[in-house]
Design a protein around this motif. Structure first.
Motif, PDB file in Angstrom:
ATOM      1  N   VAL A 114      40.195  19.151  33.843  1.00  0.00           N
ATOM      2  CA  VAL A 114      41.390  19.812  34.377  1.00  0.00           C
ATOM      3  C   VAL A 114      40.945  21.048  35.152  1.00  0.00           C
ATOM      4  CG1 VAL A 114      42.918  18.977  32.559  1.00  0.00           C
ATOM      5  CG2 VAL A 114      41.689  21.137  32.249  1.00  0.00           C
ATOM      6  N   SER A 115      41.880  21.668  35.846  1.00  0.00           N
ATOM      7  CA  SER A 115      41.560  22.846  36.657  1.00  0.00           C
ATOM      8  C   SER A 115      41.398  24.087  35.782  1.00  0.00           C
ATOM      9  CB  SER A 115      42.658  23.082  37.691  1.00  0.00           C
ATOM     10  OG  SER A 115      43.860  23.452  37.036  1.00  0.00           O
ATOM     11  N   GLU A 116      40.770  25.131  36.358  1.00  0.00           N
ATOM     12  CA  GLU A 116      40.603  26.386  35.630  1.00  0.00           C
ATOM     13  C   GLU A 116      41.948  27.024  35.311  1.00  0.00           C
ATOM     14  OE1 GLU A 116      37.963  29.123  37.434  1.00  0.00           O
ATOM     15  OE2 GLU A 116      36.312  27.705  37.639  1.00  0.00           O
ATOM     16  N   SER A 117      42.878  26.949  36.240  1.00  0.00           N
ATOM     17  CA  SER A 117      44.197  27.543  36.004  1.00  0.00           C
ATOM     18  C   SER A 117      44.903  26.845  34.846  1.00  0.00           C
ATOM     19  CB  SER A 117      45.055  27.471  37.265  1.00  0.00           C
ATOM     20  OG  SER A 117      45.253  26.124  37.664  1.00  0.00           O
ATOM     21  N   THR A 118      44.739  25.534  34.743  1.00  0.00           N
ATOM     22  CA  THR A 118      45.334  24.785  33.637  1.00  0.00           C
ATOM     23  C   THR A 118      44.708  25.195  32.315  1.00  0.00           C
ATOM     24  OG1 THR A 118      45.836  22.878  35.038  1.00  0.00           O
ATOM     25  CG2 THR A 118      45.726  22.493  32.670  1.00  0.00           C
ATOM     26  N   ILE A 119      43.394  25.358  32.310  1.00  0.00           N
ATOM     27  CA  ILE A 119      42.693  25.782  31.095  1.00  0.00           C
ATOM     28  C   ILE A 119      43.156  27.161  30.664  1.00  0.00           C
ATOM     29  CG2 ILE A 119      40.458  26.591  30.225  1.00  0.00           C
ATOM     30  CD1 ILE A 119      40.804  23.636  29.980  1.00  0.00           C
ATOM     31  N   ARG A 120      43.263  28.075  31.618  1.00  0.00           N
ATOM     32  CA  ARG A 120      43.695  29.439  31.288  1.00  0.00           C
ATOM     33  C   ARG A 120      45.104  29.422  30.698  1.00  0.00           C
ATOM     34  NH1 ARG A 120      40.884  30.793  36.131  1.00  0.00           N
ATOM     35  NH2 ARG A 120      42.825  30.617  37.331  1.00  0.00           N
ATOM     36  N   ARG A 121      45.971  28.615  31.284  1.00  0.00           N
ATOM     37  CA  ARG A 121      47.341  28.531  30.802  1.00  0.00           C
ATOM     38  C   ARG A 121      47.397  27.958  29.388  1.00  0.00           C
ATOM     39  NH1 ARG A 121      48.988  25.813  34.614  1.00  0.00           N
ATOM     40  NH2 ARG A 121      49.140  23.727  33.686  1.00  0.00           N
ATOM     41  N   ARG A 122      46.596  26.936  29.132  1.00  0.00           N
ATOM     42  CA  ARG A 122      46.586  26.317  27.803  1.00  0.00           C
ATOM     43  C   ARG A 122      45.976  27.245  26.756  1.00  0.00           C
ATOM     44  NH1 ARG A 122      44.672  20.067  29.236  1.00  0.00           N
ATOM     45  NH2 ARG A 122      46.553  19.517  30.443  1.00  0.00           N
ATOM     46  N   ILE A 123      44.980  28.004  27.154  1.00  0.00           N
ATOM     47  CA  ILE A 123      44.368  28.953  26.223  1.00  0.00           C
ATOM     48  C   ILE A 123      45.369  30.032  25.830  1.00  0.00           C
ATOM     49  CG2 ILE A 123      42.632  30.773  25.979  1.00  0.00           C
ATOM     50  CD1 ILE A 123      40.761  29.056  27.695  1.00  0.00           C
ATOM     51  N   LYS A 124      46.091  30.565  26.810  1.00  0.00           N
ATOM     52  CA  LYS A 124      47.098  31.588  26.527  1.00  0.00           C
ATOM     53  C   LYS A 124      48.167  31.058  25.580  1.00  0.00           C
ATOM     54  CE  LYS A 124      46.624  34.359  30.731  1.00  0.00           C
ATOM     55  NZ  LYS A 124      47.305  34.829  31.963  1.00  0.00           N
ATOM     56  N   LYS A 125      48.579  29.818  25.799  1.00  0.00           N
ATOM     57  CA  LYS A 125      49.580  29.216  24.929  1.00  0.00           C
ATOM     58  C   LYS A 125      49.040  29.058  23.512  1.00  0.00           C
ATOM     59  CE  LYS A 125      52.343  25.036  24.223  1.00  0.00           C
ATOM     60  NZ  LYS A 125      52.610  23.653  24.680  1.00  0.00           N
ATOM     61  N   ALA A 126      47.797  28.600  23.406  1.00  0.00           N
ATOM     62  CA  ALA A 126      47.182  28.415  22.092  1.00  0.00           C
ATOM     63  C   ALA A 126      47.038  29.751  21.368  1.00  0.00           C
ATOM     64  CB  ALA A 126      45.821  27.747  22.242  1.00  0.00           C
TER      65      ALA A 126
END
Length: 205
Positions: free
Chosen positions: A184-196
């Motif tokens: 996945v993209s870096e932006s997607t990873i950052r968003r998922r990390i923040k949610k987690a």
């Protein structure tokens, strides 16, 4: 404490997981002497188990008359009852006005010292250093167990978020590793990390 600060504190604690685990491993090999390590002392410590058994019983059922006096002296002058044996000894007041209680408290300190000797701590001169490391070992174990417990509870209803946090804070993967691993993209990873992290912080507060 604001919600933002609460989340920051929770994540800071989680981010220390690997450091705490590494320190725990180092402490576990710290030699007390006579082939005994700090981790062995911790495993052999039966005081907490005994305390747990006795806590539910009235003291007159397992203490003799003199021991009841010791308990009375402790209750009169001790303001806290810490878990670590070093802390227990230090918690017993040294100077009290009542002569009878002074003698009883001295006897209590002597009894704790005998426990220290019986466990082999006195094979070293630097007893305080040994007990400091034992206390640190126990504190680190408790910290890691709490972090694991929170992640396990998160895993029960947010398994993806819990797994993501484990990959980052326990396995040490960075964002680039996750981009490649999850495709996945870096932006997607950052968003998922923040949610987690938000989900974790809600449990950890």
């Amino acid at each position: 404490m604001t919600r933002k600060r609460t989340k920051q504190t929770a994540i800071e604690q989680l981010s220390q997981y690997r450091q705490k685990q590494a320190r725990l491993q180092v402490l576990s090999t710290y030699s007390v002497g006579a082939g005994i390590t700090v981790s062995r002392l911790n495993e052999d410590d039966q005081l907490q188990e005994l305390h747990a058994k006795l806590r539910g019983l009235p003291s007159y059922m397992y203490l003799n008359k003199h021991e009841l006096k010791l308990e009375q002296a402790a209750n009169a002058y001790m303001t806290r009852y810490p878990a670590g044996i070093k802390a227990q000894k230090r918690a017993v007041p040294v100077n009290v006005m009542d002569d009878e209680y002074h003698e009883l408290l001295q006897e209590l300190r002597d009894k704790i010292q005998k426990v220290i000797a019986a466990r082999g701590y006195e094979v070293r001169d630097d007893i305080d250093a040994v007990l400091d490391r034992l206390a640190e070992f126990q504190d680190l174990q408790a910290d890691i167990q709490r972090l694991d417990f929170i992640l396990e509870r998160l895993q029960e209803y947010k398994p993806y978020e819990a797994t993501l946090l484990r990959w980052i804070y326990i396995d040490g993967l960075d964002q680039n590793d996750l981009v490649e691993k999850l495709d996945v993209s870096e932006s997607t990873i950052r968003r998922r990390i923040k949610k987690a992290e938000r989900e974790y912080a809600l449990l950890a507060r």
